[in-house]
Design a protein around this motif. Structure first.
Motif, PDB file in Angstrom:
ATOM      1  N   ASP A  28      34.998  57.274  44.627  1.00  0.00           N
ATOM      2  CA  ASP A  28      34.252  56.595  43.572  1.00  0.00           C
ATOM      3  C   ASP A  28      33.648  55.294  44.097  1.00  0.00           C
ATOM      4  O   ASP A  28      33.915  54.870  45.210  1.00  0.00           O
ATOM      5  N   THR A  29      32.827  54.689  43.274  1.00  0.00           N
ATOM      6  CA  THR A  29      32.259  53.371  43.599  1.00  0.00           C
ATOM      7  C   THR A  29      32.759  52.319  42.623  1.00  0.00           C
ATOM      8  O   THR A  29      32.198  51.234  42.539  1.00  0.00           O
ATOM      9  N   ASN A  30      33.834  52.626  41.887  1.00  0.00           N
ATOM     10  CA  ASN A  30      34.376  51.717  40.871  1.00  0.00           C
ATOM     11  C   ASN A  30      35.351  50.744  41.525  1.00  0.00           C
ATOM     12  O   ASN A  30      36.422  51.136  41.973  1.00  0.00           O
ATOM     13  N   ILE A  31      34.984  49.441  41.561  1.00  0.00           N
ATOM     14  CA  ILE A  31      35.884  48.450  42.155  1.00  0.00           C
ATOM     15  C   ILE A  31      37.027  48.104  41.207  1.00  0.00           C
ATOM     16  O   ILE A  31      37.993  47.466  41.594  1.00  0.00           O
ATOM     17  N   GLY A  32      36.939  48.537  39.961  1.00  0.00           N
ATOM     18  CA  GLY A  32      37.971  48.233  38.973  1.00  0.00           C
ATOM     19  C   GLY A  32      39.282  48.954  39.202  1.00  0.00           C
ATOM     20  O   GLY A  32      40.286  48.609  38.607  1.00  0.00           O
ATOM     21  N   ASN A  33      39.291  49.976  40.050  1.00  0.00           N
ATOM     22  CA  ASN A  33      40.535  50.695  40.307  1.00  0.00           C
ATOM     23  C   ASN A  33      41.063  50.420  41.717  1.00  0.00           C
ATOM     24  O   ASN A  33      41.859  51.159  42.248  1.00  0.00           O
ATOM     25  N   GLU A  34      40.625  49.345  42.295  1.00  0.00           N
ATOM     26  CA  GLU A  34      41.028  49.005  43.658  1.00  0.00           C
ATOM     27  C   GLU A  34      42.135  47.945  43.669  1.00  0.00           C
ATOM     28  O   GLU A  34      42.187  47.104  44.541  1.00  0.00           O
ATOM     29  N   TYR A  35      42.998  47.970  42.704  1.00  0.00           N
ATOM     30  CA  TYR A  35      44.093  46.999  42.642  1.00  0.00           C
ATOM     31  C   TYR A  35      45.330  47.682  42.072  1.00  0.00           C
ATOM     32  O   TYR A  35      45.249  48.750  41.479  1.00  0.00           O
ATOM     33  N   ASN A  36      46.469  47.036  42.260  1.00  0.00           N
ATOM     34  CA  ASN A  36      47.713  47.588  41.736  1.00  0.00           C
ATOM     35  C   ASN A  36      47.747  47.421  40.225  1.00  0.00           C
ATOM     36  O   ASN A  36      47.387  46.375  39.697  1.00  0.00           O
ATOM     37  N   THR A  37      48.162  48.453  39.548  1.00  0.00           N
ATOM     38  CA  THR A  37      48.217  48.407  38.084  1.00  0.00           C
ATOM     39  C   THR A  37      49.645  48.341  37.562  1.00  0.00           C
ATOM     40  O   THR A  37      49.854  48.137  36.371  1.00  0.00           O
ATOM     41  N   GLY A  38      50.619  48.505  38.447  1.00  0.00           N
ATOM     42  CA  GLY A  38      52.006  48.435  38.000  1.00  0.00           C
ATOM     43  C   GLY A  38      52.955  48.366  39.174  1.00  0.00           C
ATOM     44  O   GLY A  38      52.610  48.729  40.292  1.00  0.00           O
ATOM     45  N   SER A  39      54.145  47.845  38.883  1.00  0.00           N
ATOM     46  CA  SER A  39      55.199  47.809  39.899  1.00  0.00           C
ATOM     47  C   SER A  39      56.538  47.760  39.186  1.00  0.00           C
ATOM     48  O   SER A  39      56.618  47.381  38.018  1.00  0.00           O
ATOM     49  N   GLY A  40      57.571  48.154  39.880  1.00  0.00           N
ATOM     50  CA  GLY A  40      58.899  48.101  39.291  1.00  0.00           C
ATOM     51  C   GLY A  40      59.919  48.746  40.197  1.00  0.00           C
ATOM     52  O   GLY A  40      59.590  49.258  41.265  1.00  0.00           O
ATOM     53  N   ILE A  41      61.160  48.688  39.766  1.00  0.00           N
ATOM     54  CA  ILE A  41      62.239  49.356  40.494  1.00  0.00           C
ATOM     55  C   ILE A  41      62.864  50.366  39.537  1.00  0.00           C
ATOM     56  O   ILE A  41      63.268  50.018  38.435  1.00  0.00           O
ATOM     57  N   THR A  42      62.893  51.599  39.970  1.00  0.00           N
ATOM     58  CA  THR A  42      63.457  52.671  39.160  1.00  0.00           C
ATOM     59  C   THR A  42      64.454  53.443  40.010  1.00  0.00           C
ATOM     60  O   THR A  42      64.081  53.968  41.068  1.00  0.00           O
ATOM     61  N   GLY A  43      65.699  53.471  39.571  1.00  0.00           N
ATOM     62  CA  GLY A  43      66.726  54.221  40.290  1.00  0.00           C
ATOM     63  C   GLY A  43      66.893  53.790  41.735  1.00  0.00           C
ATOM     64  O   GLY A  43      67.172  54.602  42.599  1.00  0.00           O
ATOM     65  N   GLY A  44      66.663  52.483  42.006  1.00  0.00           N
ATOM     66  CA  GLY A  44      66.789  51.980  43.370  1.00  0.00           C
ATOM     67  C   GLY A  44      65.562  52.191  44.223  1.00  0.00           C
ATOM     68  O   GLY A  44      65.586  51.950  45.422  1.00  0.00           O
ATOM     69  N   ASN A  45      64.463  52.634  43.616  1.00  0.00           N
ATOM     70  CA  ASN A  45      63.202  52.824  44.333  1.00  0.00           C
ATOM     71  C   ASN A  45      62.177  51.808  43.886  1.00  0.00           C
ATOM     72  O   ASN A  45      61.960  51.631  42.682  1.00  0.00           O
TER      73      ASN A  45
END
Length: 145
Positions: A28-45
């Motif tokens: 795509d050419t959409n720069i709006g999806n070129e960043y992290n949208t979420g983070s977290g730790i789930t079950g040690g990951n």
């Protein structure tokens, strides 16, 4: 100038190819999806989410005797109920001549702790002498009064 124009034309063609390849790889050419949208730790990951999906990295070793575990919230903690401490004193002794406290641990080590700095027998003797002098002075003062 003609040489520079030719070089610029080549550079422009190379850049156009690079841009086309990037668009094709990125889909795509959409720069709006070129960043992290979420983070977290789930079950040690550890999980990082962006426009391309979620990447996950395990933070807990699978090695034997690992006491790190994932809590109900997914975060890591030391599971102290599974920790065993093998630190025991097998002997404890005091050497009156050296004023040292010595113990033997499970490894057979014999650490010695010098506690001579805690000995204030000279101060105690001086206080006993002062108390005896004060007792005599009190008796004298009582008689004089």
């Amino acid at each position: 100038n003609a040489s520079d124009i030719t070089t610029n034309a080549t550079d422009i063609s190379t850049n156009a190819t690079d841009i086309a390849n990037h668009v094709a790889a990125d889909a795509d050419t959409n720069i709006g999806n070129e960043y992290n949208t979420g983070s977290g730790i789930t079950g040690g990951n550890l999980q990082i989410t962006d426009g391309g999906g979620t990447e996950s990295v395990n933070l807990i070793s699978g090695d034997a005797n690992n006491n790190i575990t994932a809590g109900s919230d997914g975060a890591l903690y030391l599971n102290v109920s599974s920790v065993s401490i093998a630190e025991t004193n097998t002997t404890l002794s005091f050497n009156n001549a050296t004023n040292e406290l010595t113990y033997t641990n499970e490894l057979g080590d014999n650490p010695a702790v010098d506690i001579s700095s805690l000995d204030d027998s000279a101060g105690v003797a001086a206080n006993a002498s002062d108390i005896a002098t004060n007792t005599t002075n009190i008796a004298t003062n009582t008689s004089d009064i």
